[in-house]
Enzyme design. Structure first.
Site, mmCIF file in Angstrom:
data_model
loop_
_atom_site.group_PDB
_atom_site.id
_atom_site.type_symbol
_atom_site.label_atom_id
_atom_site.label_comp_id
_atom_site.label_asym_id
_atom_site.label_seq_id
_atom_site.Cartn_x
_atom_site.Cartn_y
_atom_site.Cartn_z
ATOM 1 N N ASP A 162 0.842 -1.210 0.000
ATOM 2 C CA ASP A 162 0.000 0.000 0.000
ATOM 3 C C ASP A 162 0.873 1.255 0.000
ATOM 4 O O ASP A 162 0.587 2.227 -0.696
ATOM 5 C CB ASP A 162 -0.918 -0.020 1.223
ATOM 6 C CG ASP A 162 -1.634 -1.352 1.342
ATOM 7 O OD1 ASP A 162 -2.260 -1.750 0.352
ATOM 8 O OD2 ASP A 162 -1.517 -2.015 2.386
ATOM 9 N N HIS A 190 -4.795 -3.179 6.012
ATOM 10 C CA HIS A 190 -4.589 -3.480 4.591
ATOM 11 C C HIS A 190 -5.948 -3.861 4.007
ATOM 12 O O HIS A 190 -6.299 -5.034 3.852
ATOM 13 C CB HIS A 190 -3.580 -4.626 4.448
ATOM 14 C CG HIS A 190 -3.416 -5.093 3.022
ATOM 15 N ND1 HIS A 190 -2.968 -4.272 2.016
ATOM 16 C CD2 HIS A 190 -3.663 -6.296 2.434
ATOM 17 C CE1 HIS A 190 -2.929 -4.947 0.884
ATOM 18 N NE2 HIS A 190 -3.358 -6.178 1.116
HETATM 19 P P1 NAD Z 1 -1.713 -18.720 -4.082
HETATM 20 O O1 NAD Z 1 -3.036 -19.401 -3.953
HETATM 21 O O2 NAD Z 1 -1.077 -18.610 -5.431
HETATM 22 O O3 NAD Z 1 -0.662 -19.416 -3.133
HETATM 23 C C1 NAD Z 1 -0.924 -19.686 -1.808
HETATM 24 C C2 NAD Z 1 -0.159 -20.940 -1.454
HETATM 25 O O4 NAD Z 1 -0.283 -21.136 -0.061
HETATM 26 C C3 NAD Z 1 -0.712 -22.196 -2.134
HETATM 27 O O5 NAD Z 1 0.339 -22.862 -2.811
HETATM 28 C C4 NAD Z 1 -1.256 -23.020 -0.972
HETATM 29 O O6 NAD Z 1 -1.106 -24.423 -1.168
HETATM 30 C C5 NAD Z 1 -0.404 -22.515 0.178
HETATM 31 N N1 NAD Z 1 -0.998 -22.697 1.505
HETATM 32 C C6 NAD Z 1 -2.296 -22.626 1.861
HETATM 33 N N2 NAD Z 1 -2.435 -22.894 3.162
HETATM 34 C C7 NAD Z 1 -1.201 -23.119 3.647
HETATM 35 C C8 NAD Z 1 -0.702 -23.464 4.922
HETATM 36 N N3 NAD Z 1 -1.511 -23.650 5.961
HETATM 37 N N4 NAD Z 1 0.637 -23.629 5.064
HETATM 38 C C9 NAD Z 1 1.460 -23.485 4.007
HETATM 39 N N5 NAD Z 1 1.044 -23.168 2.771
HETATM 40 C C10 NAD Z 1 -0.270 -22.993 2.599
HETATM 41 O O7 NAD Z 1 -1.882 -17.285 -3.394
HETATM 42 P P2 NAD Z 1 -0.906 -16.024 -3.512
HETATM 43 O O8 NAD Z 1 -1.343 -15.212 -4.670
HETATM 44 O O9 NAD Z 1 0.502 -16.454 -3.403
HETATM 45 O O10 NAD Z 1 -1.369 -15.205 -2.214
HETATM 46 C C11 NAD Z 1 -1.121 -15.682 -0.913
HETATM 47 C C12 NAD Z 1 -1.804 -14.783 0.117
HETATM 48 O O11 NAD Z 1 -1.227 -13.477 0.101
HETATM 49 C C13 NAD Z 1 -3.304 -14.560 -0.134
HETATM 50 O O12 NAD Z 1 -3.994 -14.602 1.103
HETATM 51 C C14 NAD Z 1 -3.361 -13.168 -0.725
HETATM 52 O O13 NAD Z 1 -4.606 -12.551 -0.538
HETATM 53 C C15 NAD Z 1 -2.270 -12.500 0.087
HETATM 54 N N6 NAD Z 1 -1.727 -11.232 -0.445
HETATM 55 C C16 NAD Z 1 -1.452 -10.243 0.458
HETATM 56 C C17 NAD Z 1 -0.921 -9.039 0.046
HETATM 57 C C18 NAD Z 1 -0.625 -7.934 1.024
HETATM 58 O O14 NAD Z 1 -0.311 -6.812 0.581
HETATM 59 N N7 NAD Z 1 -0.677 -8.146 2.334
HETATM 60 C C19 NAD Z 1 -0.660 -8.840 -1.314
HETATM 61 C C20 NAD Z 1 -0.947 -9.868 -2.221
HETATM 62 C C21 NAD Z 1 -1.487 -11.069 -1.761
HETATM 63 C C1 LMR Z 2 -3.401 -6.711 -2.771
HETATM 64 O O1 LMR Z 2 -3.564 -5.677 -2.137
HETATM 65 O O2 LMR Z 2 -3.055 -6.715 -3.979
HETATM 66 C C2 LMR Z 2 -3.594 -8.037 -2.074
HETATM 67 O O3 LMR Z 2 -4.011 -7.861 -0.751
HETATM 68 C C3 LMR Z 2 -4.487 -8.974 -2.810
HETATM 69 C C4 LMR Z 2 -5.928 -8.554 -2.717
HETATM 70 O O4 LMR Z 2 -6.772 -9.389 -2.352
HETATM 71 O O5 LMR Z 2 -6.216 -7.389 -3.011
#
Ligand code: NAD
Ligand code: LMR
Length: 329
Positions: A162, A190
């Site tokens: 952000d 967030h």
């Molecule tokens: P993704 O689905 O591509 O990958 C997630 C992975 O986590 C999968 O491979 C899954 O098998 C694994 N997983 C699920 N539960 C698990 C556990 N208990 N232990 C270990 N591994 C586990 O998702 P992604 O695009 O990589 O996103 C991951 C997370 O990050 C999501 O919750 C997404 O919303 C979040 N995210 C946060 C931000 C932020 O700014 N804070 C930004 C982008 C994404």
């Molecule tokens: C983001 O801000 O890009 C991540 O938190 C993914 C989402 O769900 O928006």
């Protein structure tokens, strides 16, 4: 003399963020170009996920990273988190179109109870934890509460994406480089209620609000663009942000470990009561970092508009916290 390797755990290592993150950690982008690392990678026990993780590890091997001192695959956080110095808790379900991040609470909260307990049991007592999985603030709060034997200050949530989005939108508005902007921050959750605040910022040393004195743009364009950027990316890509999220995670941990040299950044951290935020709330604050510790920027004057926005994002976080009370006792 060469430094001793640092142990870094990454959860969700076979996911989309993992695929952008691991190579950069192994390349020294996060902990420094003189810092060897050992990667301890966690995925769910599911055969497909473990197979995909093996594939990613084969690719990491094929990069022959000079700083990579070891790498292991895990399906149990109790082994993945053993003696780790840094934990990047990414593994969780991402949202799809039309969802808010807090809609993920039910699906994801349990993960952070289990992982908080495992960190408590086996990680280094100085472990630095960054929660990326959404909803990041409340998941970080759950992990922190599930690890009563670790200092609460070791748990943080990612608001750096952000922060970077806020910098980039402001730089585009004034037609100046990112590096010209200082003292910007993002308060709170967030989520779309986050408050991207440049009331204290300078651009090339000039107060930002003398260069951008357009309240309508701030309210109707800037804040919604930054606050809803995640949804805009999901809409455009069909998948949530990944490379920019990994980049923000690298920025967050690098600044925490290596310092910001007096410059501000944003971290989601457990409140110490500063700016009237109840103690323990996992809240985005302006911070500086030095010697591996962050410090909240103190003494800022908060104007009425900013206070209103801070109150709004706090209210949402307190509601999320209420919703997970049963998990944290
Ligand atoms: P993704 O689905 O591509 O990958 C997630 C992975 O986590 C999968 O491979 C899954 O098998 C694994 N997983 C699920 N539960 C698990 C556990 N208990 N232990 C270990 N591994 C586990 O998702 P992604 O695009 O990589 O996103 C991951 C997370 O990050 C999501 O919750 C997404 O919303 C979040 N995210 C946060 C931000 C932020 O700014 N804070 C930004 C982008 C994404
Ligand atoms: C983001 O801000 O890009 C991540 O938190 C993914 C989402 O769900 O928006």
């Amino acid at each position: 003399m060469a430094k001793a390797p640092m142990r870094v755990a990454v959860t969700g290592a076979a996911g989309q963020i993992g695929y952008s993150l691991l190579f950069r950690i192994a390349n020294g982008d996060m902990l420094g170009k003189d810092q060897p690392v050992i990667l301890q990678l966690l995925e769910i026990p599911d055969e497909k996920a473990q197979k995909a993780l093996k594939g990613v590890m084969m690719e990491i091997d094929d990069c022959a990273f000079p700083l990579l001192a070891g790498m292991t695959a895990h399906s149990d956080p109790m082994t993945a988190f053993k003696d780790i110095d840094v934990a990047l808790l990414v593994g969780a379900r991402p949202r799809g179109p039309g969802m808010e991040r807090k809609d993920l609470l039910e699906a994801n909260a349990q993960i952070f109870t289990v992982q908080g307990k495992a960190l408590d049991a086996v990680a280094s007592r100085n472990v630095k934890v960054l929660v990326v999985g959404n909803p990041a603030n409340t998941n970080a709060y759950i992990a922190m509460k599930s690890a009563p034997n670790l200092p609460a200050k070791n748990f943080t949530a990612m608001l750096r994406l952000d922060h970077n989005r806020a910098l980039s939108q402001l730089a585009a508005k004034v037609g100046k480089p990112i590096t010209s902007i200082e003292k910007l921050c993002v308060w709170g959750n967030h989520s779309p209620t986050m408050y991207a605040d440049f009331t204290h910022a300078t651009i090339d040393g000039q107060p930002a609000n003398t260069l951008v004195n357009d309240q309508a743009w701030i309210k109707d364009v800037y804040l919604p663009t930054v606050g809803k950027r995640g949804a805009a990316i999901i809409e455009a890509r069909g998948l949530s942000s990944a490379a920019s999220a990994a980049n923000a995670a690298i920025d967050h941990v690098r600044d925490w470990v290596l310092g910001t040299n007096g410059k501000w950044t944003t971290m989601g951290i457990p409140s110490d009561g500063s700016y009237g935020i109840p103690e323990g709330t996992m809240f985005g604050y302006p911070v500086t970092t030095e010697n591996g510790e962050y410090k909240i920027v103190q003494g800022l004057e908060i104007d009425a508009f900013s206070q209103e926005r801070i109150n709004l994002t706090l209210k949402e976080l307190l509601e999320e916290r209420e919703g997970v009370k049963h998990l944290v006792g």
